[in-house]
Scaffold this active site. Structure first.
Site, mmCIF file in Angstrom:
data_model
loop_
_atom_site.group_PDB
_atom_site.id
_atom_site.type_symbol
_atom_site.label_atom_id
_atom_site.label_comp_id
_atom_site.label_asym_id
_atom_site.label_seq_id
_atom_site.Cartn_x
_atom_site.Cartn_y
_atom_site.Cartn_z
ATOM 1 N N SER A 189 73.250 41.777 -69.239
ATOM 2 C CA SER A 189 74.028 40.525 -68.906
ATOM 3 C C SER A 189 74.832 40.748 -67.504
ATOM 4 O O SER A 189 74.895 39.799 -66.736
ATOM 5 C CB SER A 189 74.815 40.311 -70.137
ATOM 6 O OG SER A 189 75.717 41.120 -70.540
ATOM 7 N N HIS A 228 77.746 78.934 -90.794
ATOM 8 C CA HIS A 228 76.797 78.817 -92.021
ATOM 9 C C HIS A 228 77.366 77.795 -93.301
ATOM 10 O O HIS A 228 77.192 78.252 -94.201
ATOM 11 C CB HIS A 228 76.636 80.422 -92.536
ATOM 12 C CG HIS A 228 76.061 81.275 -91.410
ATOM 13 N ND1 HIS A 228 77.056 82.190 -91.032
ATOM 14 C CD2 HIS A 228 74.716 81.613 -91.008
ATOM 15 C CE1 HIS A 228 76.466 82.939 -90.197
ATOM 16 N NE2 HIS A 228 75.223 82.577 -90.096
ATOM 17 N N ASP A 268 73.905 90.766 -91.502
ATOM 18 C CA ASP A 268 73.262 91.294 -90.233
ATOM 19 C C ASP A 268 73.846 92.700 -90.029
ATOM 20 O O ASP A 268 73.083 93.363 -89.494
ATOM 21 C CB ASP A 268 73.849 90.128 -89.126
ATOM 22 C CG ASP A 268 73.454 88.793 -89.340
ATOM 23 O OD1 ASP A 268 72.225 88.645 -89.614
ATOM 24 O OD2 ASP A 268 74.202 87.955 -89.000
ATOM 25 N N ASP A 270 72.098 44.755 -80.115
ATOM 26 C CA ASP A 270 72.933 45.982 -80.366
ATOM 27 C C ASP A 270 74.135 45.743 -80.709
ATOM 28 O O ASP A 270 75.069 46.911 -80.740
ATOM 29 C CB ASP A 270 72.477 46.844 -79.230
ATOM 30 C CG ASP A 270 72.851 46.287 -77.834
ATOM 31 O OD1 ASP A 270 73.218 45.341 -77.989
ATOM 32 O OD2 ASP A 270 72.464 47.243 -76.908
ATOM 33 N N GLY A 271 74.677 44.427 -80.776
ATOM 34 C CA GLY A 271 76.116 44.334 -81.144
ATOM 35 C C GLY A 271 77.205 44.270 -79.836
ATOM 36 O O GLY A 271 78.457 44.243 -80.249
ATOM 37 N N ASP A 272 76.704 44.615 -78.660
ATOM 38 C CA ASP A 272 77.705 44.785 -77.523
ATOM 39 C C ASP A 272 77.871 43.416 -76.616
ATOM 40 O O ASP A 272 78.690 43.338 -75.767
ATOM 41 C CB ASP A 272 77.250 45.981 -76.606
ATOM 42 C CG ASP A 272 75.898 45.745 -75.860
ATOM 43 O OD1 ASP A 272 75.396 44.646 -76.205
ATOM 44 O OD2 ASP A 272 75.740 46.319 -74.883
ATOM 45 N N SER A 323 68.174 82.145 -88.797
ATOM 46 C CA SER A 323 67.761 80.807 -87.966
ATOM 47 C C SER A 323 68.760 79.660 -88.402
ATOM 48 O O SER A 323 69.702 79.791 -89.286
ATOM 49 C CB SER A 323 66.328 80.301 -88.649
ATOM 50 O OG SER A 323 65.372 81.429 -88.271
ATOM 51 N N GLY A 324 68.650 78.722 -87.954
ATOM 52 C CA GLY A 324 69.522 77.585 -87.622
ATOM 53 C C GLY A 324 70.627 77.521 -86.712
ATOM 54 O O GLY A 324 71.367 76.546 -86.737
#
Length: 591
Positions: A459, A224, A113, A413-415, A57-58
């Site tokens: 804006s 992995h 596997d 948000d700094g923009d 899994s993963g």
């Protein structure tokens, strides 16, 4: 690497994720005891070769989310990054899929596997079941020397094998044909990955031994957390160049596994889990560009998305598939890739006919239609004076960017500062190429187009609405000279228009707190400096003002008490510059 997870129990994580597949695809069921996702029996489907795959899994959506019509018959899952047991695979072969037409097992080339799936295959064969097994090793990242007898690892290119084999099986082809084409596909695959960081497995202790430095990338990293072929600090173009070289350089004896057919190949750009779709788009564009320009390769199919992950791996892989003759007197590899499937893990919805149409048509627009055209108003300005004032105002905004950005980092948000600076720079560039004319309405209309094209976000929309209304308001005041009184009336018209689209009013901590005082004072006094002073006082008054609109509403804490609203401050800087003033250490001074 990030050790933050919503589910920290790895057993619960795997079990619940497998169950979720049955919730999103009614075609499949789950054997929870053996972690097998399989196609539900359906008498309306004719018998076909069953295809089984799986692994640790993963790597979602591989493999469980690729179970369904047109692809896998079953997928067997191990724990995170660990192979399922031979007994799990045996159960899948003997009791979770149709066996009458035979079974093809496709597995990636990892020792656990290969051994566990292989053991189950041999047991099934011993009991009389017809089973074939194809091992996929497409990763060129490690190379022949280091890989030794183990050979190449299997990574995202495996998904192309599963899709082609699954589509062929769905057409009722024999086990021999399906197995042959699956093997042929695997033999014509090369892949390589790269990542900015290793991943953390939920439930395991966090180690920093292999942590990559800021800006460092590892080429050839496995799915992995296995080490790659090397690390280095490089930008995306250089990274992609190295990756494509590992895939395509015939002179590299350690990695020249395949002579890729430049006339017909498939490109798969795979997200390892942690790359945003936005950035994956940029990566895909870079890969396609370099393939075309440096290798004269134009893929007949380009697939980009999340197919095989390494948990939330901050990386991607590139796979190339040679499209070769299947030699079975039937569908081509491309037709099989294009064939319908009903699985949630295969994201390639573009039809074969669309690809082959190669439609290059584009819509064009008349240059005169692409920009707002305003009829001459007869409202006159002195172009030299106006250019100097506007230039000073825009330069004042650009100089204030750092402060505006700092304020917006605290409360937004700094923009904001960057957006205003971008707009100001674009307008300066525009008036340098197209100087202001005597008719102010014509000049302002062309500037509005710049704002609409360059400034985005809230804006940008507010400024565009305001300026469009200002064009109309000024036009209605002509002909004559554009006096402060004329500007005041037109600005009032713009404020009224803006109020239709935003509920913001003075006191809501927005740019309105700097705009309205300017317009009101200009209308009362006709003095642009007094109006600028009023605008600046309005902006300064937003310190400590609790916001009613915008992102500031959601920002906790009390830092908003220490800084003005960034949008209001940016507008106040513009008006102050327009009045011929600039900031100094003690405040503002006339230029």
């Amino acid at each position: 690497m990030s050790a933050k997870h919503f589910i920290n129990d790895p057993t619960k994580l795997v079990d619940s994720a497998l169950n979720s597949v049955t919730l999103t695809n009614p075609n499949v069921a789950l054997d929870p005891d053996h972690k097998i996702v399989y196609r539900r029996p359906n008498d309306s489907h004719p018998p076909q070769v069953s295809i089984i795959s799986g692994g640790g899994s993963g790597h979602e959506p591989s493999f469980a989310s690729m179970v369904g019509p047109g692809m896998l018959s079953a997928a067997v899952a191990g724990t995170i990054f660990a192979s399922p047991s031979a007994e799990q695979v045996r159960r899948a072969i003997t009791s979770r899929v149709q066996t009458a037409e035979g079974i093809l097992v496709v597995v990636m080339n990892y020792t656990g596997d290969v051994l566990n799936f292989g053991m189950a295959v041999e047991k099934a064969r011993a009991s009389g079941t017809r089973v074939e097994m194809v091992v996929v090793g497409d990763d060129v990242g490690v190379g022949r020397t280091k890989a030794g007898k183990v050979g190449r690892r299997g990574i995202a290119g495996t998904v192309l094998v599963l899709k082609i084999a699954g589509a062929l099986a769905a057409q009722g082809r024999s086990l021999e044909e399906v197995s042959q084409v699956a093997k042929l596909t695997a033999d014509n695959l090369v892949s390589v990955g790269a990542s900015l960081e290793h991943v953390h497995v939920p439930g395991r202790d966090l180690t920093q031994e292999d942590k990559l430095e800021l800006g460092e990338v590892e080429i050839g990293m496995g799915i992995h957390n296995e080490a790659g072929s090397g690390r280095g600090k490089m930008d995306l173009p250089e990274l992609v160049k190295k990756m494509l070289s590992q895939l395509l350089d015939a002179s590299d004896a350690d990695r020249a596994f395949l002579n890729v057919n430049s006339n017909e190949c498939v490109l798969l750009v795979n997200n390892l889990g942690g790359v945003s779709p936005l950035e994956l788009g940029g990566i895909t564009a870079e890969v396609v560009s370099q393939l075309r320009e440096n290798w004269s390769i134009q893929p007949v199919r380009i697939l980009a998305g999340t197919f095989m992950t390494s948990l939330n791996g901050l990386g991607f892989s590139i796979s190339l598939l040679n499209v070769v003759n299947t030699n079975i007197g039937g569908p081509s590899m491309i037709e099989l890739l294009d064939a319908d499937s009903e699985v949630t893990g295969w994201s390639a919805p573009i039809k074969k006919t669309t690809w082959e149409a190669k439609n290059k048509a584009v819509l064009t627009e008349n240059a005169e239609d692409s920009a707002q055209q305003a009829k001459p108003s007869g409202l006159k300005i002195d172009p030299q004076v106006a250019t100097k004032a506007l230039t000073t105002a825009l330069q004042t905004v650009i100089a204030a960017e750092a402060d505006i950005t700092r304020y917006d980092t605290v409360v937004g948000d700094g923009d904001c500062g960057i957006g205003l600076k971008r707009g100001a720079e674009a307008i300066l560039s525009h008036i340098d190429k197209q100087p202001l004319r005597e008719d102010i309405v014509s000049s302002l209309a062309s500037i509005v187009n710049v704002v609409e094209n360059v400034m985005d976000g809230t804006s940008g929309a507010l400024y565009a609405i305001f300026l469009n209304a200002l064009v109309k308001g000024l036009h209605e005041q002509g002909p004559g000279d554009a006096t402060p009184e004329v500007w005041a009336k037109a600005l009032k018209h713009s404020c009224d228009a803006l109020s239709k689209y935003t509920p913001a009013r003075p006191g809501d901590r927005t740019l309105i707190d700097a705009l309205y005082p300017y317009v009101e004072t200009l209308g009362q006094t006709g003095d642009v400096k007094k109006a600028a002073d009023a605008s600046r006082k309005g902006a300064e008054g937003t310190k400590g003002m609790k916001a009613s609109l915008g992102r500031t509403v959601y920002v906790g804490g009390s830092l908003y008490e220490e800084v003005p609203d960034p949008g209001a401050w940016g507008l106040a800087c513009f008006f102050t510059g327009l009045a011929g003033q600039k900031p100094n250490e003690e405040g503002w001074e006339s230029i």
